[in-house]
Design an enzyme around this catalytic site. Sequence first.
Site, PDB file in Angstrom:
ATOM      1  N   TYR A  67       0.898  -1.158   0.000  1.00 32.28           N
ATOM      2  CA  TYR A  67       0.000   0.000   0.000  1.00 32.28           C
ATOM      3  C   TYR A  67       0.928   1.197   0.000  1.00 32.28           C
ATOM      4  O   TYR A  67       1.611   1.465   0.999  1.00 32.28           O
ATOM      5  CB  TYR A  67      -0.901  -0.016   1.237  1.00 32.28           C
ATOM      6  N   THR A  68       1.005   1.925  -1.114  1.00 31.78           N
ATOM      7  CA  THR A  68       2.071   2.922  -1.291  1.00 31.78           C
ATOM      8  C   THR A  68       1.575   4.373  -1.315  1.00 31.78           C
ATOM      9  O   THR A  68       2.369   5.275  -1.565  1.00 31.78           O
ATOM     10  CB  THR A  68       2.847   2.631  -2.598  1.00 31.78           C
ATOM     11  N   ASP A 108      12.459   3.946   3.408  1.00 35.80           N
ATOM     12  CA  ASP A 108      13.118   4.968   4.241  1.00 35.80           C
ATOM     13  C   ASP A 108      12.098   5.681   5.140  1.00 35.80           C
ATOM     14  O   ASP A 108      12.474   6.279   6.146  1.00 35.80           O
ATOM     15  CB  ASP A 108      13.837   5.999   3.353  1.00 35.80           C
ATOM     16  N   TYR A 131       1.630   5.161   6.926  1.00 30.88           N
ATOM     17  CA  TYR A 131       2.390   4.368   5.952  1.00 30.88           C
ATOM     18  C   TYR A 131       3.685   3.846   6.582  1.00 30.88           C
ATOM     19  O   TYR A 131       3.975   2.648   6.543  1.00 30.88           O
ATOM     20  CB  TYR A 131       2.700   5.219   4.716  1.00 30.88           C
TER      21      TYR A 131
HETATM   22  N1  LIG Z   1       7.410   4.083  -4.633  1.00 33.45           N
HETATM   23  C1  LIG Z   1       8.351   4.447  -3.778  1.00 33.45           C
HETATM   24  O1  LIG Z   1       8.905   5.560  -3.863  1.00 33.45           O
HETATM   25  C2  LIG Z   1       8.795   3.507  -2.679  1.00 33.45           C
HETATM   26  C3  LIG Z   1       9.767   3.969  -1.776  1.00 33.45           C
HETATM   27  C4  LIG Z   1      10.191   3.103  -0.758  1.00 33.45           C
HETATM   28  C5  LIG Z   1       9.681   1.824  -0.654  1.00 33.45           C
HETATM   29  N2  LIG Z   1       8.722   1.406  -1.538  1.00 33.45           N
HETATM   30  C6  LIG Z   1       8.189   0.038  -1.348  1.00 33.45           C
HETATM   31  O2  LIG Z   1       8.515  -0.716  -2.511  1.00 33.45           O
HETATM   32  C7  LIG Z   1       7.478  -1.660  -2.782  1.00 33.45           C
HETATM   33  C8  LIG Z   1       7.001  -1.492  -4.206  1.00 33.45           C
HETATM   34  O3  LIG Z   1       6.545  -0.148  -4.363  1.00 33.45           O
HETATM   35  P1  LIG Z   1       6.026   0.397  -5.770  1.00 33.45           P
HETATM   36  O4  LIG Z   1       6.149   1.875  -5.751  1.00 33.45           O
HETATM   37  O5  LIG Z   1       6.623  -0.394  -6.886  1.00 33.45           O
HETATM   38  O6  LIG Z   1       4.482   0.025  -5.637  1.00 33.45           O
HETATM   39  P2  LIG Z   1       3.319   0.266  -6.711  1.00 33.45           P
HETATM   40  O7  LIG Z   1       3.844   0.794  -7.988  1.00 33.45           O
HETATM   41  O8  LIG Z   1       2.246   1.014  -5.991  1.00 33.45           O
HETATM   42  O9  LIG Z   1       2.853  -1.222  -6.986  1.00 33.45           O
HETATM   43  C9  LIG Z   1       2.265  -1.983  -5.988  1.00 33.45           C
HETATM   44  C10 LIG Z   1       1.890  -3.297  -6.619  1.00 33.45           C
HETATM   45  O10 LIG Z   1       1.203  -4.060  -5.643  1.00 33.45           O
HETATM   46  C11 LIG Z   1       0.051  -4.629  -6.254  1.00 33.45           C
HETATM   47  N3  LIG Z   1      -0.952  -4.911  -5.247  1.00 33.45           N
HETATM   48  C12 LIG Z   1      -1.580  -4.042  -4.433  1.00 33.45           C
HETATM   49  N4  LIG Z   1      -2.449  -4.697  -3.637  1.00 33.45           N
HETATM   50  C13 LIG Z   1      -2.351  -6.002  -3.968  1.00 33.45           C
HETATM   51  C14 LIG Z   1      -2.988  -7.186  -3.499  1.00 33.45           C
HETATM   52  N5  LIG Z   1      -3.911  -7.154  -2.521  1.00 33.45           N
HETATM   53  N6  LIG Z   1      -2.638  -8.358  -4.057  1.00 33.45           N
HETATM   54  C15 LIG Z   1      -1.720  -8.420  -5.031  1.00 33.45           C
HETATM   55  N7  LIG Z   1      -1.090  -7.338  -5.524  1.00 33.45           N
HETATM   56  C16 LIG Z   1      -1.407  -6.154  -4.983  1.00 33.45           C
HETATM   57  C17 LIG Z   1      -0.379  -3.559  -7.218  1.00 33.45           C
HETATM   58  O11 LIG Z   1      -1.293  -4.070  -8.155  1.00 33.45           O
HETATM   59  P3  LIG Z   1      -2.347  -3.083  -8.874  1.00 33.45           P
HETATM   60  O12 LIG Z   1      -1.604  -2.417  -9.992  1.00 33.45           O
HETATM   61  O13 LIG Z   1      -3.415  -4.022  -9.317  1.00 33.45           O
HETATM   62  O14 LIG Z   1      -2.823  -2.107  -7.820  1.00 33.45           O
HETATM   63  C18 LIG Z   1       0.965  -3.172  -7.813  1.00 33.45           C
HETATM   64  O15 LIG Z   1       1.363  -4.084  -8.798  1.00 33.45           O
HETATM   65  C19 LIG Z   1       6.390  -1.407  -1.721  1.00 33.45           C
HETATM   66  O16 LIG Z   1       6.581  -2.307  -0.671  1.00 33.45           O
HETATM   67  C20 LIG Z   1       6.685   0.002  -1.236  1.00 33.45           C
HETATM   68  O17 LIG Z   1       6.269   0.185   0.105  1.00 33.45           O
HETATM   69  C21 LIG Z   1       8.277   2.217  -2.549  1.00 33.45           C
END
Ligand SMILES: NC(=O)c1ccc[n+]([C@@H]2O[C@H](COP(=O)([O-])OP(=O)(O)OC[C@H]3O[C@@H](n4cnc5c(N)ncnc54)[C@H](OP(=O)(O)O)[C@@H]3O)[C@@H](O)[C@H]2O)c1
Length: 291
Positions: A67-68, A108, A131
Amino acid sequence: MRIEGLRVAILGGRTGLLGQALTKAFGRAGAMAFPLSRKDCDVLDPLCVEKWLDRNDPDLLINATGYTQVDLAEDEPEKAFALNATAPPLLATLAARRAIPFIHYSTDFVFNGSKHSPYTEYDEANSTSVYGISKADGERGLLKLGYDRTLIIRISWLFGPGRTNFVKKILGLADTRRNLSVVNDQIGSPSYTPDIAENTIRLVERDASGIFHLANSGETSWHGLANTAVNLANKDCTVSPVPTSAYPTKAVRPSYSVLDLAKFTRTTGATPRRWEDALRQYVLEDLGLGA
Ligand SMILES: NC(=O)c1ccc[n+]([C@@H]2O[C@H](COP(=O)([O-])OP(=O)(O)OC[C@H]3O[C@@H](n4cnc5c(N)ncnc54)[C@H](OP(=O)(O)O)[C@@H]3O)[C@@H](O)[C@H]2O)c1
């Protein structure tokens, strides 16, 4: 662990910003990547994930879901906790039953930003946002479970191809505005998703477990990131620095969340390239802008 021929299940690998980069990188490295969407496997339904694992017998399970939406999480804490805190240990339990490694990504934003030097893996998580707290709870749940083939990678400020992100949004806005105001008093480490994916593979090759910090090298503010991207893309737009107080958001973000990459470098012998070099590749090559 040898990557060639490895069967890698990537939850979030079909539509996620990071998941898509992981799918490509593992494929390029000779693994058989299985990108999974929410339709294939809802991570909130562990039985469904277990059935998929039984059918497909992967050698490695990666959770790139999450959940982002940092501000929306303040209004939807149940949803944020379900995905970020409850699901990861359940997924790790499934990996443990099959005796395969489990990789999970954290952030982070588990830190409150009160430090003035890069955060190490030994610093205490102390976020005040829903978050950040939900992600820290997910980490704690995994550590409590104690499955020793679990790798938790904290990453920060993602940009890259395949899904909208901060840099892409800024470049879109720069097409329609002559001036943008972006906060310059939050400092962090931007991370290019293909680099995070390549460096994840380096950790897998070394059978790393426990918590690791990973990002591109260097640090900047959101203003620094936006301004560099707009300049690289040759947009006719100025980017003005503003304090966070001029742009209040629902969730409190850390004013400083640079990640210390020394443990990653000690373990793999590799140093991630600087964020400016990665940003150039994203803007010029992936987005085809600038020059
Ligand atoms: N973005 C950042 O800047 C950032 C920074 C630090 C850490 N992170 C961490 O890195 C990881 C990946 O982030 P991201 O930015 O790549 O995320 P994202 O682009 O929001 O993608 C999240 C993915 O999770 C899927 N998803 C959500 N709920 C789901 C469920 N119930 N079952 C199966 N799939 C589900 C989404 O599918 P849908 O497309 O169908 O929604 C999407 O493919 C996360 O753990 C996040 O906390 C991200």
